[in-house]
Design an enzyme around this catalytic site. Sequence first.
Site, PDB file in Angstrom:
ATOM      1  N   GLU A  49       0.853  -1.191   0.000  1.00  0.00           N
ATOM      2  CA  GLU A  49       0.000   0.000   0.000  1.00  0.00           C
ATOM      3  C   GLU A  49       0.887   1.239   0.000  1.00  0.00           C
ATOM      4  O   GLU A  49       2.108   1.148   0.180  1.00  0.00           O
ATOM      5  CB  GLU A  49      -0.936  -0.017   1.214  1.00  0.00           C
ATOM      6  CG  GLU A  49      -1.995  -1.112   1.116  1.00  0.00           C
ATOM      7  CD  GLU A  49      -2.953  -1.147   2.291  1.00  0.00           C
ATOM      8  OE1 GLU A  49      -3.075  -0.141   3.008  1.00  0.00           O
ATOM      9  OE2 GLU A  49      -3.578  -2.188   2.492  1.00  0.00           O
ATOM     10  N   HIS A  65      -9.646   9.157   2.534  1.00  0.00           N
ATOM     11  CA  HIS A  65      -9.158   8.105   1.633  1.00  0.00           C
ATOM     12  C   HIS A  65      -9.461   8.561   0.215  1.00  0.00           C
ATOM     13  O   HIS A  65     -10.571   9.004  -0.084  1.00  0.00           O
ATOM     14  CB  HIS A  65      -9.863   6.781   1.942  1.00  0.00           C
ATOM     15  CG  HIS A  65      -9.135   5.587   1.396  1.00  0.00           C
ATOM     16  ND1 HIS A  65      -9.005   5.360   0.041  1.00  0.00           N
ATOM     17  CD2 HIS A  65      -8.488   4.562   2.018  1.00  0.00           C
ATOM     18  CE1 HIS A  65      -8.309   4.235  -0.137  1.00  0.00           C
ATOM     19  NE2 HIS A  65      -7.980   3.747   1.042  1.00  0.00           N
ATOM     20  N   ARG A 125      -1.621   9.248   0.920  1.00  0.00           N
ATOM     21  CA  ARG A 125      -3.059   9.493   0.804  1.00  0.00           C
ATOM     22  C   ARG A 125      -3.437  10.967   0.777  1.00  0.00           C
ATOM     23  O   ARG A 125      -4.338  11.379   0.057  1.00  0.00           O
ATOM     24  CB  ARG A 125      -3.780   8.878   2.000  1.00  0.00           C
ATOM     25  CG  ARG A 125      -4.127   7.477   1.759  1.00  0.00           C
ATOM     26  CD  ARG A 125      -4.895   6.900   2.907  1.00  0.00           C
ATOM     27  NE  ARG A 125      -4.683   5.471   2.786  1.00  0.00           N
ATOM     28  CZ  ARG A 125      -5.098   4.570   3.637  1.00  0.00           C
ATOM     29  NH1 ARG A 125      -5.770   4.945   4.701  1.00  0.00           N
ATOM     30  NH2 ARG A 125      -4.867   3.311   3.439  1.00  0.00           N
ATOM     31  N   HIS A 161     -12.094   9.003   6.301  1.00  0.00           N
ATOM     32  CA  HIS A 161     -11.768   7.588   6.502  1.00  0.00           C
ATOM     33  C   HIS A 161     -11.285   7.276   7.914  1.00  0.00           C
ATOM     34  O   HIS A 161     -11.615   6.243   8.475  1.00  0.00           O
ATOM     35  CB  HIS A 161     -10.683   7.225   5.488  1.00  0.00           C
ATOM     36  CG  HIS A 161     -10.269   5.790   5.496  1.00  0.00           C
ATOM     37  ND1 HIS A 161     -11.136   4.766   5.188  1.00  0.00           N
ATOM     38  CD2 HIS A 161      -9.067   5.198   5.758  1.00  0.00           C
ATOM     39  CE1 HIS A 161     -10.496   3.608   5.257  1.00  0.00           C
ATOM     40  NE2 HIS A 161      -9.249   3.846   5.613  1.00  0.00           N
ATOM     41  N   ARG A 194      -1.608   8.915   9.116  1.00  0.00           N
ATOM     42  CA  ARG A 194      -1.402   7.489   9.395  1.00  0.00           C
ATOM     43  C   ARG A 194      -0.934   6.745   8.154  1.00  0.00           C
ATOM     44  O   ARG A 194      -1.506   6.882   7.065  1.00  0.00           O
ATOM     45  CB  ARG A 194      -2.700   6.858   9.885  1.00  0.00           C
ATOM     46  CG  ARG A 194      -2.627   5.353  10.070  1.00  0.00           C
ATOM     47  CD  ARG A 194      -3.930   4.804  10.588  1.00  0.00           C
ATOM     48  NE  ARG A 194      -5.007   4.944   9.655  1.00  0.00           N
ATOM     49  CZ  ARG A 194      -5.403   4.013   8.785  1.00  0.00           C
ATOM     50  NH1 ARG A 194      -4.757   2.852   8.717  1.00  0.00           N
ATOM     51  NH2 ARG A 194      -6.425   4.225   7.999  1.00  0.00           N
TER      52      ARG A 194
HETATM   53  P1  FAD Z   1     -14.320  -0.111  15.549  1.00  0.00           P
HETATM   54  O1  FAD Z   1     -13.902  -1.305  14.808  1.00  0.00           O
HETATM   55  O2  FAD Z   1     -15.001   0.966  14.800  1.00  0.00           O
HETATM   56  O3  FAD Z   1     -15.267  -0.578  16.726  1.00  0.00           O
HETATM   57  C1  FAD Z   1     -15.910   0.372  17.552  1.00  0.00           C
HETATM   58  C2  FAD Z   1     -16.934  -0.353  18.397  1.00  0.00           C
HETATM   59  O4  FAD Z   1     -17.457   0.495  19.390  1.00  0.00           O
HETATM   60  C3  FAD Z   1     -18.138  -0.836  17.599  1.00  0.00           C
HETATM   61  O5  FAD Z   1     -18.495  -2.102  18.097  1.00  0.00           O
HETATM   62  C4  FAD Z   1     -19.214   0.193  17.940  1.00  0.00           C
HETATM   63  O6  FAD Z   1     -20.526  -0.264  17.781  1.00  0.00           O
HETATM   64  C5  FAD Z   1     -18.882   0.432  19.402  1.00  0.00           C
HETATM   65  N1  FAD Z   1     -19.366   1.695  19.953  1.00  0.00           N
HETATM   66  C6  FAD Z   1     -19.129   2.944  19.494  1.00  0.00           C
HETATM   67  N2  FAD Z   1     -19.705   3.848  20.318  1.00  0.00           N
HETATM   68  C7  FAD Z   1     -20.297   3.152  21.318  1.00  0.00           C
HETATM   69  C8  FAD Z   1     -21.049   3.525  22.459  1.00  0.00           C
HETATM   70  N3  FAD Z   1     -21.316   4.810  22.757  1.00  0.00           N
HETATM   71  N4  FAD Z   1     -21.520   2.552  23.271  1.00  0.00           N
HETATM   72  C9  FAD Z   1     -21.300   1.232  22.991  1.00  0.00           C
HETATM   73  N5  FAD Z   1     -20.586   0.826  21.899  1.00  0.00           N
HETATM   74  C10 FAD Z   1     -20.089   1.783  21.090  1.00  0.00           C
HETATM   75  N6  FAD Z   1      -7.147   0.030   8.958  1.00  0.00           N
HETATM   76  C11 FAD Z   1      -6.113  -0.791   8.710  1.00  0.00           C
HETATM   77  O7  FAD Z   1      -5.152  -0.836   9.487  1.00  0.00           O
HETATM   78  N7  FAD Z   1      -6.123  -1.579   7.601  1.00  0.00           N
HETATM   79  C12 FAD Z   1      -7.148  -1.589   6.703  1.00  0.00           C
HETATM   80  O8  FAD Z   1      -7.125  -2.328   5.744  1.00  0.00           O
HETATM   81  C13 FAD Z   1      -8.240  -0.719   6.942  1.00  0.00           C
HETATM   82  N8  FAD Z   1      -9.266  -0.656   6.075  1.00  0.00           N
HETATM   83  C14 FAD Z   1     -10.354   0.092   6.396  1.00  0.00           C
HETATM   84  C15 FAD Z   1     -11.461   0.071   5.555  1.00  0.00           C
HETATM   85  C16 FAD Z   1     -12.613   0.763   5.888  1.00  0.00           C
HETATM   86  C17 FAD Z   1     -13.801   0.751   4.972  1.00  0.00           C
HETATM   87  C18 FAD Z   1     -12.646   1.497   7.103  1.00  0.00           C
HETATM   88  C19 FAD Z   1     -13.881   2.236   7.506  1.00  0.00           C
HETATM   89  C20 FAD Z   1     -11.536   1.550   7.922  1.00  0.00           C
HETATM   90  C21 FAD Z   1     -10.388   0.852   7.587  1.00  0.00           C
HETATM   91  N9  FAD Z   1      -9.265   0.872   8.391  1.00  0.00           N
HETATM   92  C22 FAD Z   1      -8.211   0.064   8.117  1.00  0.00           C
HETATM   93  C23 FAD Z   1      -9.291   1.556   9.680  1.00  0.00           C
HETATM   94  C24 FAD Z   1      -9.596   0.513  10.772  1.00  0.00           C
HETATM   95  O9  FAD Z   1     -10.495  -0.433  10.258  1.00  0.00           O
HETATM   96  C25 FAD Z   1     -10.193   1.129  12.007  1.00  0.00           C
HETATM   97  O10 FAD Z   1      -9.435   2.232  12.420  1.00  0.00           O
HETATM   98  C26 FAD Z   1     -10.213   0.078  13.131  1.00  0.00           C
HETATM   99  O11 FAD Z   1     -10.923  -1.058  12.698  1.00  0.00           O
HETATM  100  C27 FAD Z   1     -10.847   0.655  14.352  1.00  0.00           C
HETATM  101  O12 FAD Z   1     -11.020  -0.387  15.278  1.00  0.00           O
HETATM  102  P2  FAD Z   1     -11.643  -0.038  16.685  1.00  0.00           P
HETATM  103  O13 FAD Z   1     -11.764  -1.313  17.419  1.00  0.00           O
HETATM  104  O14 FAD Z   1     -10.924   1.075  17.291  1.00  0.00           O
HETATM  105  O15 FAD Z   1     -13.110   0.554  16.320  1.00  0.00           O
HETATM  106  C1  SIN Z   2      -7.376   0.349   2.361  1.00  0.00           C
HETATM  107  O1  SIN Z   2      -7.542  -0.857   2.193  1.00  0.00           O
HETATM  108  O2  SIN Z   2      -7.117   1.149   1.449  1.00  0.00           O
HETATM  109  C2  SIN Z   2      -7.501   0.896   3.731  1.00  0.00           C
HETATM  110  C3  SIN Z   2      -6.258   0.670   4.462  1.00  0.00           C
HETATM  111  C4  SIN Z   2      -6.179   1.570   5.666  1.00  0.00           C
HETATM  112  O3  SIN Z   2      -7.010   2.434   5.892  1.00  0.00           O
HETATM  113  O4  SIN Z   2      -5.209   1.401   6.416  1.00  0.00           O
END
Ligand code: FAD
Ligand code: SIN
Length: 533
Positions: free
Chosen positions: A113, A235, A281, A342, A377
């Site tokens: 990437e 993104h 990005r 993103h 990032r």
């Molecule tokens: P999340 O996975 O968003 O989980 C948050 C949780 O908290 C959820 O269960 C939600 O329901 C819960 N929640 C929120 N507020 C409350 C509340 N008030 N009360 C109770 N529950 C609550 N990053 C990478 O490193 N590689 C990738 O390939 C990548 N691809 C991505 C693709 C997409 C489409 C997106 C959107 C993001 C991507 N990212 C990627 C970024 C990465 O996925 C996220 O930053 C990461 O998954 C966040 O994980 P998290 O556990 O912090 O939050």
């Molecule tokens: C992507 O697959 O382009 C998302 C990767 C990331 O947000 O780290």
Amino acid sequence: MRTASADVLVIGSGIAGLTFALKAAAHASVHVVTKKERAASSTNYAQGGIAAVMSRDDSLDLHVRDTLVAGAGLCHLRAVESLVREGPARVRDLIDWGVRFTASGGDLSLGREGGHSRRRIVHAGDLTGREIEGALIQAVSEHPRISLSEDLHAVDLLRDADDRSGTVRCSGALLLEHRTGSLIEFRAGLVMLATGGPGQAYRHTTNPDIATGDGIAMAYRAGATLANLEFVQFHPTALYPASERAFLISEAVRGEGAVLRRKDGADLMAGVHRHGSLAPRDVVARTIDLELKQSGDDYVLLDLGAISRSDIERRFPGILAECADRGIDIRTEPIPVVPAAHYNCGGVVTDEAGRTSIPGLFAAGEVACTGVHGANRLASNSLLEAVVYSHRAAAYVDEELTRAAATAGQAIMDSTAEIALSAMPPNDSKDAGSLRNELRDLMWEQAGIVRSVERLGAAAARLVGLRGQALEVFHRRMDTETIELRNLVEVSTLIVTCARMRHESRGLHFNIDYPYRDNERFLRDTVVSDGNA
Ligand code: FAD
Ligand code: SIN
């Protein structure tokens, strides 16, 4: 009001919350709450993968260097070094929990990437997040010391003041149970905030609808230190037209050779950056933004002509299927794409163990600001950060629970909302849905990819009014919509506040009135907490 308790309360069931729960359960009983269905998370949508040094032609030094270059001077060196060093072990944890990453000939298959000088993205096709989330949910559901409740929405954090020392500790959270509409006072010796990011603050975003910045807003209201919220990552390649949640076209597609083109077929990034379509990005997103403004076109094109049909089918089955549903055969046609919000590099400030400035409150994943991302990032470092910091935080469970037990606390009644309510304009009839739409448009137009002093000022002025209106609807009716609106307005205000404090352009923050980096004045984090923002 009902009460409930556990040793450890985890708010959020994405990669950060579930990983922490699995590790913390070795020390204590853990309850995970999540506001919707358990898999509803950004994690579930991750495509590209998780960055870690897993091959002989790679090195920890190279991963550190790539992360620092992306971070535009603001990464904390020690945080980056330890993140990268621990990455391979945490990827192995995921495999041990049942995550099946794509492999060939016994070795993990590694993707590429933007910003990475080597192939180092561990993935499961282009459905990496779904694979990780599924395996973690399964592991959590089988664990005897972890319970998980869906449809429990954390509204605010609970705090106690120690009678002897006056120290304030986080002692749980106020939860709204959707099924009954009733509130639960949930007490715990340690609270892990793992609520993800605030992508829904913007009109166009790759984030699912849960991404409303609840944890950032709750921590701010509780008095925690926050930082760097101006660094919103857009993104470059979301599928056009971008609906409520824009479908992402992974950067890994450009990693395999896809090229961004103007509608007339010209290479968009030629002459802009030496890495062409795989430039950082922020550079690509700004170039597309400028192209769309100058040409009046609605989108640019992502040309996959350089990737063989069989490679597209093998490596990008999710993108192939989603585009086919929308009538685009990506094996033969270019994909129309636009930028979308993103990721937020800022959040609740933590130390190397995920501890926030409030004793008893930890944060991990996108809600946190650990210092590893700086002003931008590096791709696929987010999932990595979530697992590394959740792992480390779990080592402090025993110590934290001992401290909690020694605290003879008086509950602090949280009156933030009531105080704000008294200053709000009365009789506004707008509902939460239309206010949320207005907010998302405002942030997209005035605090988006390219900012100016005037636009940020206009955003700040309108946010004052929106805040009053959001609090009014929240107090009239407390439900998911109004809780999220209140939080979105809070986080948007913090994004704009941080952006107005940074009189330079760096990484993801670009202001046309201050177009250059100013290392003398701004080679530092933008720190805010209730009272100084
Ligand atoms: P999340 O996975 O968003 O989980 C948050 C949780 O908290 C959820 O269960 C939600 O329901 C819960 N929640 C929120 N507020 C409350 C509340 N008030 N009360 C109770 N529950 C609550 N990053 C990478 O490193 N590689 C990738 O390939 C990548 N691809 C991505 C693709 C997409 C489409 C997106 C959107 C993001 C991507 N990212 C990627 C970024 C990465 O996925 C996220 O930053 C990461 O998954 C966040 O994980 P998290 O556990 O912090 O939050
Ligand atoms: C992507 O697959 O382009 C998302 C990767 C990331 O947000 O780290």
